[in-house]
Enzyme design. Structure first.
Site, PDB file in Angstrom:
ATOM      1  N   HIS A 188       0.946  -1.134   0.438  1.00 55.85           N
ATOM      2  CA  HIS A 188       0.189  -0.158   0.191  1.00 55.85           C
ATOM      3  C   HIS A 188       1.181   1.209   0.053  1.00 55.85           C
ATOM      4  O   HIS A 188       2.053   1.288   0.331  1.00 55.85           O
ATOM      5  CB  HIS A 188      -1.061  -0.258   1.614  1.00 55.85           C
ATOM      6  CG  HIS A 188      -1.755   0.956   1.227  1.00 55.85           C
ATOM      7  ND1 HIS A 188      -1.948   2.546   1.772  1.00 55.85           N
ATOM      8  CD2 HIS A 188      -3.199   1.136   1.282  1.00 55.85           C
ATOM      9  CE1 HIS A 188      -3.159   3.008   2.186  1.00 55.85           C
ATOM     10  NE2 HIS A 188      -3.811   2.518   1.434  1.00 55.85           N
ATOM     11  N   ASP A 209       2.956  -4.215   8.030  1.00 49.50           N
ATOM     12  CA  ASP A 209       2.214  -3.594   7.445  1.00 49.50           C
ATOM     13  C   ASP A 209       0.976  -4.950   7.850  1.00 49.50           C
ATOM     14  O   ASP A 209       0.247  -5.359   7.294  1.00 49.50           O
ATOM     15  CB  ASP A 209       1.952  -2.799   5.685  1.00 49.50           C
ATOM     16  CG  ASP A 209       0.673  -2.205   6.221  1.00 49.50           C
ATOM     17  OD1 ASP A 209      -0.516  -1.833   6.845  1.00 49.50           O
ATOM     18  OD2 ASP A 209       0.302  -1.778   5.108  1.00 49.50           O
TER      19      ASP A 209
HETATM   20  N1  PMP Z   1      -2.009  -0.816   4.560  1.00 47.95           N
HETATM   21  C1  PMP Z   1      -3.304  -1.209   3.618  1.00 47.95           C
HETATM   22  C2  PMP Z   1      -2.347  -2.378   3.662  1.00 47.95           C
HETATM   23  C3  PMP Z   1      -3.946  -0.264   3.948  1.00 47.95           C
HETATM   24  O1  PMP Z   1      -4.819  -1.246   3.207  1.00 47.95           O
HETATM   25  C4  PMP Z   1      -4.218   0.999   3.905  1.00 47.95           C
HETATM   26  C5  PMP Z   1      -5.928   1.352   4.200  1.00 47.95           C
HETATM   27  N2  PMP Z   1      -6.283   0.960   3.429  1.00 47.95           N
HETATM   28  C6  PMP Z   1      -3.036   1.192   5.046  1.00 47.95           C
HETATM   29  C7  PMP Z   1      -1.899   1.199   5.050  1.00 47.95           C
HETATM   30  C8  PMP Z   1      -3.427   2.863   5.753  1.00 47.95           C
HETATM   31  O2  PMP Z   1      -4.250   2.782   6.766  1.00 47.95           O
HETATM   32  P1  PMP Z   1      -5.198   4.120   7.037  1.00 47.95           P
HETATM   33  O3  PMP Z   1      -5.780   4.970   5.693  1.00 47.95           O
HETATM   34  O4  PMP Z   1      -5.532   3.432   7.822  1.00 47.95           O
HETATM   35  O5  PMP Z   1      -3.907   4.676   7.552  1.00 47.95           O
END
Ligand code: PMP
Length: 411
Positions: free
Chosen positions: A123, A200
């Protein structure tokens, strides 16, 4: 057979009583954010009704009550991931947690020529902080690819890890492919060259049993809002010895022991990393959320989602055949409850809007994973994601609606 009744669970989620365009709401976007049970909503409301005072800011009873509540939340969240309370930092979310690692650990420990190993399925929240460091420090980023089946290419990963590797940053579960990565295997390879491992866990911690001692990583980041908790609260778990060596990346009130005009002594971790008034209501809501999940049982949650994914893959194949392309591992045991797909010849956003008009909420686009989509030659995907409150009827509604959309798109 999972150990809870999802129809009973649904009663706890008021949002499921609403409709979408006059239809029963079929919520299949929990990977973006989960719905909240009544107990979480009530915990937040009663925090503001019954508590007043700031955390660790005074001798008066009201302040001490809030401090105790906040620290109870820390202990409860730590227990949920098999950790100790003093290894858990409250942040604003997974993104904030990953930035904390990059800036607190990375900025001080990385040198020009060092390498950070990432995967193409990360991500953006686990890419961009490392990109920033790369430009600030002259660090090189190396991306490890995936196999044709959407799994991490472990051979490539083990080849990419070398004496120059200082960090391996990897998602535990892909938010697009649903692939579950073998973090322990990665951690052992990384540790053999002295690199740290940043995981993550934004998609894994809400959906499966995660124990930090089993993972063997150094950092684990996740968000409250994807696991029945409120927005604006997240967690960074960190191995104690690594954490003790780290300087804070944000500084200010509450994170110090003493301050002189030109120097400061910072508090021990985890408070060292929590400068400013923290999100106590968020911590309280997350505490209630993890209690709820623990009561249901994370093994059962994972099994339930796997059943729904298996059912969806089967129905898609039976009803749509070649008209649908599903991404990620064919073996449902290698993935979590995330199913990304495209209907052949149809734009993902068009499909998403058509599903919305049927009362079905899915996510479309690149899901903050541009690198992966480009690697797969895709402009976007439709993503359905499941949680403990989803039932087989939700899967049937999705596949039936996709079947109709595919047919009307072809004529
Ligand atoms: N990592 C992954 C794999 C995610 O799916 C997400 C949220 N879509 C995030 C990080 C980021 O999370 P947040 O927006 O809650 O900080």
């Amino acid at each position: 057979m999972c150990g809870f009744n999802p129809y009973e669970i649904r009663e706890d989620f008021p949002a499921l009583r609403r409709t979408l365009h006059g239809r029963r709401l079929v919520y299949l976007d929990s990977a973006a954010t989960s719905l909240k049970p009544v107990c979480v909503i009530e915990a937040i409301a009663s925090f503001y009704r019954e508590y007043c005072g700031n955390v660790a800011r005074g001798v008066h009873t009201l302040s001490q009550e809030v401090t105790r509540l906040y620290e109870d939340a820390r202990e409860e969240v730590a227990r949920f991931i098999g950790a100790d309370g003093d290894e858990v930092v409250f942040t604003y979310g997974a993104t904030d947690s990953l930035n904390l690692v990059a800036y607190s650990w990375g900025l001080r420990n990385l040198r020009e020529g060092d390498e950070v190993v990432l995967t193409v399925m990360e991500h953006h929240s686990n890419v961009l902080p490392w990109q920033e460091l790369a430009s600030l420090k002259g660090v090189r980023l190396r991306y490890v690819g995936i196999t044709g089946d959407g799994r991490l290419d472990y051979a490539e990963l083990e080849e990419a890890i070398s004496e120059r590797t200082r960090v391996v940053a990897i998602t535990h579960m892909s938010n697009v492919l649903g692939t579950i990565n073998d973090v322990r295997r990665v951690a052992r390879a990384a540790h053999s060259v002295g690199a740290i491992v940043v995981v993550d866990g934004a998609q894994s911690v809400p959906h499966m049993k995660v124990d930090v001692r089993v993972l063997e990583a150094d950092f684990l980041a996740f968000s409250g809002h994807k696991m029945l908790g409120p927005m604006g609260i997240g967690v960074l778990w960190c191995r104690r010895d690594v954490m003790e060596e780290m300087a804070p990346h944000r500084v200010g009130g509450g994170a110090i022991v003493d301050v002189e005009p030109n120097a400061a002594v910072y508090a021990p971790p985890p408070r060292r990393f929590e400068a400013g008034t923290p999100n106590v209501e968020g911590a309280v809501g997350l505490m209630e959320a993890v209690r709820y999940l623990a009561r249901v049982g994370m093994e059962s949650v994972e099994e339930h989602e796997r059943e729904l994914t298996r059912y969806a893959m089967k129905l898609f194949e039976e009803e749509l055949g070649d008209a649908v392309e599903i991404y990620g591992p064919r073996d449902v045991n290698a993935r979590g409850g995330i199913l990304s797909f495209n209907l052949r010849g149809l734009d993902h956003d068009v499909v998403g809007m058509a599903l919305d008009s049927c009362g079905i909420a899915v996510r479309t686009g690149m899901h903050c994973a541009h690198i992966l989509h480009k690697r797969l030659g895709l402009r976007g995907t439709v993503r359905a994601s499941f949680y403990l409150y989803n039932v087989r009827e939700d899967v049937e509604a999705l596949v039936d609606a996709c079947s109709e959309i595919a047919q009307s798109g072809r004529t």
